[in-house]
Design a protein around this motif. Sequence first.
Motif, PDB file in Angstrom:
ATOM      1  N   ILE A  46       4.112  -7.347   4.036  1.00  0.00           N
ATOM      2  CA  ILE A  46       4.897  -6.574   4.839  1.00  0.00           C
ATOM      3  C   ILE A  46       4.880  -5.093   4.285  1.00  0.00           C
ATOM      4  CG2 ILE A  46       7.142  -7.062   4.789  1.00  0.00           C
ATOM      5  CD1 ILE A  46       5.461  -5.965   7.921  1.00  0.00           C
ATOM      6  N   ALA A  47       5.539  -5.237   2.906  1.00  0.00           N
ATOM      7  CA  ALA A  47       5.916  -4.227   1.919  1.00  0.00           C
ATOM      8  C   ALA A  47       4.652  -3.322   1.757  1.00  0.00           C
ATOM      9  CB  ALA A  47       6.284  -4.629   0.616  1.00  0.00           C
ATOM     10  N   ALA A  48       3.577  -3.809   1.568  1.00  0.00           N
ATOM     11  CA  ALA A  48       2.168  -3.097   1.478  1.00  0.00           C
ATOM     12  C   ALA A  48       1.842  -2.162   2.599  1.00  0.00           C
ATOM     13  CB  ALA A  48       1.069  -3.831   1.020  1.00  0.00           C
ATOM     14  N   GLN A  49       2.055  -2.811   4.108  1.00  0.00           N
ATOM     15  CA  GLN A  49       1.754  -2.174   5.170  1.00  0.00           C
ATOM     16  C   GLN A  49       2.870  -0.972   5.298  1.00  0.00           C
ATOM     17  OE1 GLN A  49       0.879  -4.386   8.758  1.00  0.00           O
ATOM     18  NE2 GLN A  49       1.161  -6.339   7.588  1.00  0.00           N
ATOM     19  N   VAL A  50       3.993  -1.135   4.944  1.00  0.00           N
ATOM     20  CA  VAL A  50       5.021  -0.059   5.143  1.00  0.00           C
ATOM     21  C   VAL A  50       4.675   1.012   4.219  1.00  0.00           C
ATOM     22  CG1 VAL A  50       7.610   0.572   4.876  1.00  0.00           C
ATOM     23  CG2 VAL A  50       6.838  -1.744   5.943  1.00  0.00           C
ATOM     24  N   LYS A  51       4.390   0.840   3.211  1.00  0.00           N
ATOM     25  CA  LYS A  51       4.024   1.915   2.043  1.00  0.00           C
ATOM     26  C   LYS A  51       2.619   2.632   2.549  1.00  0.00           C
ATOM     27  CE  LYS A  51       6.119  -0.658  -1.521  1.00  0.00           C
ATOM     28  NZ  LYS A  51       5.841  -1.462  -2.912  1.00  0.00           N
ATOM     29  N   GLU A  52       1.767   2.015   3.043  1.00  0.00           N
ATOM     30  CA  GLU A  52       0.452   2.322   3.385  1.00  0.00           C
ATOM     31  C   GLU A  52       0.700   3.320   4.699  1.00  0.00           C
ATOM     32  OE1 GLU A  52      -3.620   1.176   5.854  1.00  0.00           O
ATOM     33  OE2 GLU A  52      -2.462  -0.297   4.821  1.00  0.00           O
ATOM     34  N   HIS A  53       1.801   3.211   5.661  1.00  0.00           N
ATOM     35  CA  HIS A  53       1.788   3.934   6.608  1.00  0.00           C
ATOM     36  C   HIS A  53       3.055   5.017   6.479  1.00  0.00           C
ATOM     37  CE1 HIS A  53      -0.275   0.873   8.894  1.00  0.00           C
ATOM     38  NE2 HIS A  53      -0.398   1.832   9.699  1.00  0.00           N
ATOM     39  N   GLY A  54       3.892   4.849   5.114  1.00  0.00           N
ATOM     40  CA  GLY A  54       4.680   5.915   4.751  1.00  0.00           C
ATOM     41  C   GLY A  54       5.877   5.931   5.470  1.00  0.00           C
ATOM     42  N   LEU A  55       6.363   4.768   5.976  1.00  0.00           N
ATOM     43  CA  LEU A  55       7.697   4.452   6.793  1.00  0.00           C
ATOM     44  C   LEU A  55       8.807   4.561   5.739  1.00  0.00           C
ATOM     45  CD1 LEU A  55       6.610   1.807   9.319  1.00  0.00           C
ATOM     46  CD2 LEU A  55       6.244   4.339   9.611  1.00  0.00           C
ATOM     47  N   VAL A  56       9.607   5.601   6.284  1.00  0.00           N
ATOM     48  CA  VAL A  56      10.975   5.598   5.398  1.00  0.00           C
ATOM     49  C   VAL A  56      12.335   5.912   6.238  1.00  0.00           C
ATOM     50  CG1 VAL A  56      10.001   6.757   3.399  1.00  0.00           C
ATOM     51  CG2 VAL A  56      10.758   8.112   5.079  1.00  0.00           C
ATOM     52  N   ARG A  57      11.993   5.987   7.665  1.00  0.00           N
ATOM     53  CA  ARG A  57      13.013   6.044   8.489  1.00  0.00           C
ATOM     54  C   ARG A  57      12.944   5.881   9.933  1.00  0.00           C
ATOM     55  NH1 ARG A  57      13.927  11.110  10.782  1.00  0.00           N
ATOM     56  NH2 ARG A  57      16.093  10.922  10.592  1.00  0.00           N
ATOM     57  N   THR A  58      13.852   5.705  10.972  1.00  0.00           N
ATOM     58  CA  THR A  58      13.690   5.413  12.082  1.00  0.00           C
ATOM     59  C   THR A  58      12.928   4.376  12.414  1.00  0.00           C
ATOM     60  OG1 THR A  58      13.611   7.988  12.275  1.00  0.00           O
ATOM     61  CG2 THR A  58      13.412   6.622  14.282  1.00  0.00           C
ATOM     62  N   ALA A  59      13.498   3.191  11.841  1.00  0.00           N
ATOM     63  CA  ALA A  59      12.486   1.984  12.230  1.00  0.00           C
ATOM     64  C   ALA A  59      13.302   0.691  11.834  1.00  0.00           C
ATOM     65  CB  ALA A  59      11.203   1.933  11.007  1.00  0.00           C
ATOM     66  N   VAL A  60      12.987  -0.467  12.297  1.00  0.00           N
ATOM     67  CA  VAL A  60      13.676  -1.726  12.071  1.00  0.00           C
ATOM     68  C   VAL A  60      12.837  -2.613  11.603  1.00  0.00           C
ATOM     69  CG1 VAL A  60      15.405  -1.401  13.828  1.00  0.00           C
ATOM     70  CG2 VAL A  60      13.502  -2.335  14.410  1.00  0.00           C
ATOM     71  N   ILE A  61      13.405  -3.457  10.636  1.00  0.00           N
ATOM     72  CA  ILE A  61      12.610  -4.585  10.074  1.00  0.00           C
ATOM     73  C   ILE A  61      13.113  -5.910  10.840  1.00  0.00           C
ATOM     74  CG2 ILE A  61      11.917  -5.827   8.025  1.00  0.00           C
ATOM     75  CD1 ILE A  61      12.309  -3.438   6.313  1.00  0.00           C
ATOM     76  N   ILE A  62      12.261  -6.606  11.244  1.00  0.00           N
ATOM     77  CA  ILE A  62      12.713  -7.781  11.707  1.00  0.00           C
ATOM     78  C   ILE A  62      12.160  -8.982  11.346  1.00  0.00           C
ATOM     79  CG2 ILE A  62      12.661  -9.131  14.179  1.00  0.00           C
ATOM     80  CD1 ILE A  62      12.557  -6.841  15.674  1.00  0.00           C
ATOM     81  N   VAL A  63      12.827 -10.171  10.517  1.00  0.00           N
ATOM     82  CA  VAL A  63      12.215 -11.197   9.972  1.00  0.00           C
ATOM     83  C   VAL A  63      13.009 -12.483  10.490  1.00  0.00           C
ATOM     84  CG1 VAL A  63      12.205 -12.134   7.667  1.00  0.00           C
ATOM     85  CG2 VAL A  63      12.417  -9.448   7.756  1.00  0.00           C
ATOM     86  N   GLY A  64      11.947 -13.454  10.686  1.00  0.00           N
ATOM     87  CA  GLY A  64      12.450 -14.586  11.251  1.00  0.00           C
ATOM     88  C   GLY A  64      11.251 -15.536  12.113  1.00  0.00           C
TER      89      GLY A  64
END
Length: 249
Positions: free
Chosen positions: A208-226
């Motif tokens: 997931i970290a690679a995907q987040v960085k690829e899309h340049g997400l830094v704000r207005t988002a939530v991460i859901i783990v479970g």
Amino acid sequence: MTVYFIGAGPGAADLITVRGARTLAAAPVCLYAGSLVPRELLAECPPDARLVDTSQLNLDEIVSECVRAHEAGQDVARLHSGDPSVFSAVAEQMRRLDAAGIPYEVVPGVPAFAAAAAALKRELTVPTVGQTVILTRIAQQATPMPPGEDLATLGRSGALLVLHLATRYVDRVVDELLPHYGAECPVAVVAMASRPDELILRGTLADIAAQVKEHGLVRTAVIIVGRTLGAEQFRDSHLYSPERDRHVC
């Protein structure tokens, strides 16, 4: 005169509650978080309403606007994104209003995590898989986490985690949760939930970290783990079971 803290919802203008929209339409003053609240909502305000964008104001300046309206006998619609009960900074405003003797009410809104779950088409609590949801964030320089609320500690529960304000620090999230959830644990990131530019990323703690960085997400988002994000084989709930005695309250 009353200050109404209104949850504007996660982004889509039509996700404000009926009560919120009615309150907004009747208030002669509207203080809104311009960087987060959809501009379309301002169309609900009275034509002659005084609109104040609070995105560049500090706490003292925001409270001063409320005092000014109070002295003029004008109700204030204080628009916050999401729901005022979570990560909204309304507690400090309420404390100031209490000290000033200014009455206020809270109108709940649709929280970001609920909009994210809707976008994912997932129930966050699934029988026999997961019945606990933890809403949290991670420590940043501005606001440290209280003792015992770090991810490493919360992760020991194995409960589903919803992290706000954390995509900028996704590497830390992964590092702290891997020992407790494992690399194959399902993860989803939902950015701009309910908005036209909504973005959904699905993966695991391994990728997931690679995907987040690829899309340049830094704000207005939530991460859901479970685990409930990937639950398919689970027992039906007792609520609609044919074995349930519906004559017992």
